[in-house]
Design a protein around this motif. Structure first.
Motif, short mmCIF file in Angstrom:
data_model
loop_
_atom_site.label_atom_id
_atom_site.label_comp_id
_atom_site.label_asym_id
_atom_site.label_seq_id
_atom_site.Cartn_x
_atom_site.Cartn_y
_atom_site.Cartn_z
N ARG A 54 0.83 -1.21 0.00
CA ARG A 54 0.00 0.00 0.00
C ARG A 54 0.87 1.26 0.00
NH1 ARG A 54 -3.77 2.28 4.99
NH2 ARG A 54 -3.72 4.43 4.26
N GLU A 58 0.80 3.95 -2.98
CA GLU A 58 0.43 5.35 -2.79
C GLU A 58 1.54 6.29 -3.28
OE1 GLU A 58 -0.60 5.82 1.30
OE2 GLU A 58 -2.58 4.89 1.07
N THR A 131 -3.69 13.11 0.51
CA THR A 131 -3.62 11.93 1.38
C THR A 131 -4.89 11.10 1.28
OG1 THR A 131 -2.15 13.08 2.93
CG2 THR A 131 -3.33 11.15 3.76
N LYS A 132 -6.05 11.78 1.30
CA LYS A 132 -7.32 11.07 1.19
C LYS A 132 -7.45 10.40 -0.17
CE LYS A 132 -9.80 14.27 4.25
NZ LYS A 132 -10.92 15.22 4.34
N CYS A 134 -5.03 9.28 -2.11
CA CYS A 134 -4.16 8.11 -2.17
C CYS A 134 -4.75 6.94 -1.40
CB CYS A 134 -2.78 8.46 -1.62
SG CYS A 134 -1.85 9.62 -2.64
N GLU A 135 -5.33 7.22 -0.23
CA GLU A 135 -5.95 6.15 0.56
C GLU A 135 -7.11 5.52 -0.20
OE1 GLU A 135 -8.86 5.85 4.39
OE2 GLU A 135 -7.13 7.19 4.59
N SER A 136 -7.96 6.36 -0.79
CA SER A 136 -9.12 5.86 -1.52
C SER A 136 -8.72 5.11 -2.78
CB SER A 136 -10.06 7.01 -1.89
OG SER A 136 -10.70 7.51 -0.74
N TRP A 138 -6.03 3.36 -3.22
CA TRP A 138 -5.55 2.04 -2.81
C TRP A 138 -6.73 1.10 -2.55
CZ3 TRP A 138 -2.47 -1.85 -2.55
CH2 TRP A 138 -2.59 -2.81 -1.54
N ARG A 139 -7.72 1.58 -1.82
CA ARG A 139 -8.88 0.75 -1.51
C ARG A 139 -9.67 0.42 -2.78
NH1 ARG A 139 -10.67 1.31 4.25
NH2 ARG A 139 -9.11 2.57 5.30
N SER A 196 -3.66 -0.31 10.31
CA SER A 196 -3.53 1.04 9.74
C SER A 196 -4.63 1.98 10.20
CB SER A 196 -3.51 0.97 8.21
OG SER A 196 -4.74 0.46 7.71
N ASP A 200 -4.44 6.00 9.98
CA ASP A 200 -5.15 6.57 8.85
C ASP A 200 -5.99 7.76 9.29
OD1 ASP A 200 -4.14 4.92 6.89
OD2 ASP A 200 -5.78 3.47 7.00
#
Length: 361
Positions: A54, A58, A131-132, A134-136, A138-139, A196, A200
């Motif tokens: 992850r 990212e 940041t948000k 990149c997190e989304s 990945w998911r 995480s 997160d």
């Protein structure tokens, strides 16, 4: 002592129907493979690998995509350094009126200046849009791939279209490699989410999400250990379906494609309703509760597994309530409203986060 605890946890009378033992699954016929509880230990180091993957994703994929879409980290105002306020902030980020008045008197500042200091300080800790994003991303990538994989290998399985096949000859149902891959990947992913979650983006439903991840891990572990793979795979597939559209809507939102975001959110809400409030309770839970009872009868682990499924269903109802609230707001405001899960105060009324639910499993 450890042996006694282990023997109690893995008591055969708890995990299996009458007259079935662990030895029956440990020594299958030649060419037949049954799940072994020890296989799940591989998910722990794999979860670490998923987390590292992850971070690489990212950095090497998501951030370049954010740059292409002109998603900037932004420059934020910095608070005036103040040791007293900083010490208080570390213990309580949102002080009440009484504490604000006390701090105001100690510093000789007016009340509005103290309030402004805490507002800007909270804003400094707020994760950036990048940041948000990149997190989304990945998911979204994981849910898309695992959903496509699960549909691909289950499409021609008879137990997908007739759930009674989930219980015929149970628990002596051979495991195929695709089932194992599906299970171990999902378990590793949710273990990585458990870890995480503490680093997160912080949201209001932190405890709810923790319970969700824990219930999911327990369901995956229990259903694998007693070879309830067919029903378990259906549960995971149904949950992943709506998560794909949720993360896609969030990506569109962060990229400021508002019409696409609204369309994807509506699609997410429809898929969520169909999969988690129709298919899950009336098809899957109905099969686990009633068809399994009819074909093989209940046993102790049967009660536990059904309890966990019902916990998930309660969470689904709660999340659909949040989705409905956001949908109602969007009708009047013309766009998806602010994230009801976000626990971080935004200093910009223009920032919209459409993440109203997760989870899922």
């Amino acid at each position: 002592m450890a042996l006694l605890v282990s023997a109690w946890i893995w008591k055969e009378q708890f995990w299996f129907p009458e007259n079935v033992t662990w030895a029956d699954l440990e020594h299958p016929a030649p060419g037949v493979t049954y799940p072994q509880a020890g296989h799940l230990l591989y998910a722990l180091p794999l979860a670490v690998g998923v987390f590292i993957l992850r971070l690489l994703f990212e950095r090497l994929v998501a951030k370049p995509c954010a740059n292409i879409l002109h998603i900037q980290t932004g420059v934020r105002r910095q608070v005036q350094p103040n040791a007293l306020l900083e010490k208080f902030y570390l213990s309580k980020t949102s002080p009440d009126h009484r504490h604000l008045e006390q701090l105001s008197k100690q510093l000789g500042w007016d009340l509005r200046r103290v309030q402004r200091w805490f507002r800007i300080r909270r804003d400094q800790d707020r994760p950036t849009i990048e940041t948000k994003f990149c997190e989304s991303m990945w998911r979204f990538t994981f849910y898309s791939l695992i959903f496509i994989y699960s549909v691909f290998y289950m499409w021609h399985s008879p137990w997908v279209w007739n759930t009674r096949h989930c219980w015929y000859n149970y628990p002596f149902q051979p495991m195929i490699q695709s089932q194992y891959n599906h299970y171990i990947a999902e378990l590793a992913f949710y273990w990585s989410l458990m870890f995480s979650q503490f680093i997160d983006i912080k949201r209001k439903d932190f405890l709810i999400m923790f319970i969700h991840h824990l219930a999911t891990i327990l369901l995956i572990t229990f259903s694998y250990s007693n070879n309830m793979l067919r029903a378990g795979a259906l549960v995971m597939c149904v949950h992943d379906a709506s998560d794909v559209f949720l993360e896609a809507a969030k990506l569109a939102n962060y990229a400021k494609y508002q019409r696409l975001c609204d369309a994807l959110f509506v699609l997410f809400a429809l898929v969520f309703f169909i999969t988690r409030l129709v298919i899950f309770p009336f098809w899957i839970i109905h099969s686990v509760l009633f068809e399994s009872w009819e074909i093989m009868g209940p046993y102790r682990a049967w009660w536990l597994l059904n309890s966990l499924l019902l916990v998930l269903q309660v969470l689904h109802i709660y999340w659909f309530y949040l989705i409905t609230c956001i949908a109602v707001k969007s009708i009047f405001k013309g766009k998806v409203s602010k994230d009801d899960r976000s626990d971080v105060e935004s200093s910009s009324e223009e920032e919209i986060n459409s993440n109203c639910s997760k989870k899922s499993m």
